[in-house]
Design a protein around this motif. Structure first.
Motif, PDB file in Angstrom:
ATOM      1  N   ALA A   1     -24.560 -21.819  24.921  1.00  0.00           N
ATOM      2  CA  ALA A   1     -23.210 -21.669  24.370  1.00  0.00           C
ATOM      3  C   ALA A   1     -22.383 -22.940  24.547  1.00  0.00           C
ATOM      4  N   LEU A   2     -22.512 -23.600  25.701  1.00  0.00           N
ATOM      5  CA  LEU A   2     -21.695 -24.791  25.970  1.00  0.00           C
ATOM      6  C   LEU A   2     -22.380 -25.725  26.952  1.00  0.00           C
ATOM      7  N   ILE A   3     -22.343 -27.005  26.633  1.00  0.00           N
ATOM      8  CA  ILE A   3     -22.655 -28.075  27.577  1.00  0.00           C
ATOM      9  C   ILE A   3     -21.518 -29.084  27.462  1.00  0.00           C
ATOM     10  N   GLN A   4     -20.833 -29.310  28.551  1.00  0.00           N
ATOM     11  CA  GLN A   4     -19.713 -30.251  28.546  1.00  0.00           C
ATOM     12  C   GLN A   4     -19.864 -31.231  29.701  1.00  0.00           C
TER      13      GLN A   4
ATOM     14  N   ASN B   1     -21.212 -20.983  34.134  1.00  0.00           N
ATOM     15  CA  ASN B   1     -20.539 -19.703  33.881  1.00  0.00           C
ATOM     16  C   ASN B   1     -19.341 -19.503  34.811  1.00  0.00           C
ATOM     17  N   GLY B   2     -18.589 -20.561  35.019  1.00  0.00           N
ATOM     18  CA  GLY B   2     -17.365 -20.486  35.815  1.00  0.00           C
ATOM     19  C   GLY B   2     -17.562 -20.602  37.316  1.00  0.00           C
ATOM     20  N   GLN B   3     -18.812 -20.725  37.787  1.00  0.00           N
ATOM     21  CA  GLN B   3     -19.075 -20.819  39.231  1.00  0.00           C
ATOM     22  C   GLN B   3     -19.672 -22.182  39.553  1.00  0.00           C
ATOM     23  N   GLU B   4     -19.086 -22.875  40.535  1.00  0.00           N
ATOM     24  CA  GLU B   4     -19.567 -24.203  40.904  1.00  0.00           C
ATOM     25  C   GLU B   4     -20.859 -24.085  41.708  1.00  0.00           C
ATOM     26  N   MET B   5     -21.940 -24.669  41.180  1.00  0.00           N
ATOM     27  CA  MET B   5     -23.244 -24.643  41.853  1.00  0.00           C
ATOM     28  C   MET B   5     -23.442 -25.863  42.739  1.00  0.00           C
ATOM     29  N   PHE B   6     -22.991 -27.023  42.283  1.00  0.00           N
ATOM     30  CA  PHE B   6     -23.138 -28.270  43.032  1.00  0.00           C
ATOM     31  C   PHE B   6     -21.792 -28.969  43.138  1.00  0.00           C
TER      32      PHE B   6
ATOM     33  N   SER C   1     -22.366 -23.067  29.962  1.00  0.00           N
ATOM     34  CA  SER C   1     -22.238 -21.618  29.793  1.00  0.00           C
ATOM     35  C   SER C   1     -23.486 -21.103  29.097  1.00  0.00           C
ATOM     36  N   ASP C   2     -23.929 -19.928  29.501  1.00  0.00           N
ATOM     37  CA  ASP C   2     -25.089 -19.289  28.883  1.00  0.00           C
ATOM     38  C   ASP C   2     -26.296 -20.233  28.923  1.00  0.00           C
TER      39      ASP C   2
END
Length: 619
Positions: free
Chosen positions: A54-57, A193-198, A49-50
């Motif tokens: 903000a977040l790396i999981q 950000n909630g959208q799957e890129m890969f 996120s961001d």
């Protein structure tokens, strides 16, 4: 006097170590993904996120950790790979650096959930500023989920040095792709950000390459596979038609670790010699396996720069393997008889071959060399050496910056008076009634009132376009011409993300490009003065140039885009120009604010003055 040498507290020592290991969000992504791969996972999910701020999981279904191991993993110099010093030189796994998790815990708020298959309950740990805030049993799936939130919250100065979200996201995608390429047998996904890129399903290496780099590669890959006692190499090289003008899709892995090596890149480039243009770069994804004792991977904190014990053997082997693969698949230099749009517009193609032209062609030395016997060995005398002393007789335009074009009553009829910005400087008067001469389809010779100008057509046009695009990018939007048949552009995930980020700026300089699905775009319009029919290639090339823009100066995104556009759209050396086109080019050049050089500082023209010409001949 009191002692002044003190030991650093652990949290500060960890933050200092983090400066080497965790330089940006992408650095943490690399460490966490490699740890997940080492844990034997078959599925690895990355969530950010961001742009990771903000977040790396990272969530994996690997073997997990015991409660003690989970706690120990965050201690400095903790490792599961090294027991003796010799182990350091036999490592084949990825994440073995002891400072990685400790560094992450020093600069972010970390939450860890992990469970082994044999355990009923897992372990939950919460760490902030290197201190464990909470540790307790928890219910969780087998594997490990580690989240790092608010990167550099404890080091605000480091956070301020991070780039824009788009720039940081590109770095994250680069690291994600490199790890995903190294392990095609593992499922990887990236959600931003909630959208799957890969969404990369586990499969063969070729399928992973096509998933990542785009479906256009599906029929354009040549398999490379060679094995010896010293080392093995396998992977794929793109056919010559996949070559790019910039160093784009090139991946080297040594023992499954992505590396950067100009030395090995040169080896592969030389294997493509005479198959691709000299200013182009081949595409490849190659894996080298050799004894870890022959490689030093501890040259750089990121482990992307390595040293081989015998570089020459590795170079020769990589070069030979790619050459053999290309030869095996019957790929060799050939003439391409398909005509692109530029060639079709040439006079030689459009206009009929008249009797006069035929007679002129037959009488030429080139025709004789092809048709008469015993001509292959004949080389005409090269007189270029006669010009070796000319260099001292010209001066460059850089001494007198020239300004706007001005039709002056004092100028002779049919001439073009080019006045400098500086009032005391002399004007250059181009004699427009005199025919302009194109030399080697690269230079334009224009007569002036006291000599002549030698104009480099590509550099001059690059300066013109740079100033034109620059004005558009900073306010006055350029006109757009609608394409008669809108074309669809398919890109890989990373390139699609970059193009999405560039769309607003592209619009200001005349492009009308709209998203069309996940990684697809529709080109509805192009700049009004751009030739239609090649817009897909121009945008692909623009993306490549933007990604690999090299400069010692840090330019803004918009400035980089304008420079790349000017370089790409400029007429190239080798393009024939009419009298009208040459005159327009010179007129446009001298309306520029800085007509004497390109944006990168190369001269656009050189002025030969009459007195210098006289001195050449001893007058």
């Amino acid at each position: 006097m009191a002692d002044i040498i003190q030991l650093l507290p652990d949290n500060i020592a960890n933050q200092i170590a983090a400066g080497e290991v965790i330089q940006r969000p992408a650095s943490a992504v690399k460490e966490l993904l490699e740890n997940a791969a080492d844990a034997g996972a078959t599925e690895i999910k990355l969530i950010v996120s961001d742009a990771g701020k903000a977040l790396i999981q990272v969530i994996d279904n690997g073997r997990g950790m015991s409660e003690t191991d989970a706690r120990m993993a965050f201690e400095r110099h903790a490792t599961s790979k090294i027991r003796h010093i010799d182990d350091l030189f036999r490592i084949r796994t990825m994440g073995f650096r002891g400072e990685a998790l400790a560094s992450i815990a020093a600069v972010a708020q970390v939450e860890l959930k992990t469970r082994r298959p044999e355990d009923e309950l897992g372990t939950y740990i919460e760490i902030e500023n290197s201190s464990v805030l909470k540790q307790e049993p928890c219910a969780c799936p087998v594997g490990t989920s580690i989240s790092m939130k608010n990167l550099f919250f404890s080091v605000p100065a480091r956070r301020n040095f991070l780039k824009s979200n788009a720039a940081e996201m590109r770095h994250i995608v680069d690291e994600f792709i490199r790890v995903a390429m190294a392990f095609p047998n593992i499922f990887f996904s990236l959600t931003a950000n909630g959208q799957e890129m890969f969404h990369l399903e586990a499969g063969s290496l070729k399928s992973r390459i096509v998933q990542v780099l785009g479906s256009s590669y599906n029929a354009k890959l040549v398999q490379v596979k060679e094995e010896t006692d010293y080392m093995n190499i396998h992977g794929f090289a793109g056919k010559p038609e996949t070559a790019r003008k910039t160093r784009g899709d090139q991946y080297f892995f040594v023992n499954n670790r992505f590396i950067k090596s100009a030395y090995l890149n040169h080896a592969v480039n030389s294997a493509f010699e005479s198959m691709i243009a000299k200013d182009s770069f081949p595409s490849y994804v190659l894996y080298i396996d050799l004894d870890p004792s022959q490689v030093d991977i501890n040259v750089h904190p990121t482990k992307q720069e390595i040293k081989f014990e015998d570089e020459k053997i590795v170079y020769a082997f990589a070069q030979a393997a790619v050459k053999h693969a290309l030869a095996q698949f019957s790929i060799s230099p050939s003439l391409d008889f398909t005509l692109n749009a530029d060639i079709q517009n040439l006079d030689a193609v459009n206009k009929p071959f008249t009797t006069e032209k035929k007679d002129a062609a037959v009488s030429s030395d080139l025709f004789k060399a092809f048709t008469q016997k015993h001509q292959a060995h004949f080389i005409e005398r090269d007189n270029k050496s006669d010009l070796k002393h000319w260099k001292s007789f010209y001066d460059t335009a850089g001494e007198t910056p020239l300004g706007t074009t001005d039709a002056s009553p004092a100028a002779d009829a049919g001439s073009l008076l080019l006045k400098p910005h500086v009032a005391s400087g002399p004007a250059i008067q181009v004699l427009a009634e005199k025919p302009l001469l194109q030399l080697h389809t690269t230079y334009i010779i224009a007569s002036t009132n006291n000599g002549f100008l030698l104009v480099h057509q590509q550099f001059a046009h690059e300066r013109i376009l740079y100033e034109r695009f620059g004005i558009a990018a900073h306010g006055k939007k350029m006109a757009t011409q609608q394409t008669m048949f809108p074309s669809t552009l398919e890109l890989g995930h990373a390139d699609a993300a970059l193009l999405t980020d560039l769309l607003p700026d592209l619009q200001t300089i005349g492009y009308q490009v709209e998203p069309f699905g996940s990684n697809s775009f529709v080109i509805q319009g192009i700049p009004a003065d751009m030739d239609a029919g090649n817009e897909k290639h121009s945008i692909e090339l623009l993306i490549e140039q933007f990604k690999h823009f090299s400069s010692d100066i840090k330019f803004s995104k918009r400035e980089k885009l304008v420079r790349c556009m000017a370089r790409q759209q400029a007429i190239k050396a080798g393009q024939t120009l009419s009298q009208k086109e040459m005159l327009t080019l010179i007129e446009d050049l001298f309306t520029c604010h800085t007509p004497n050089s390109t944006p990168t500082g190369s001269p656009t023209y050189v002025e030969f003055k009459e007195d210098y010409l006289d001195r050449m001949f001893g007058r």
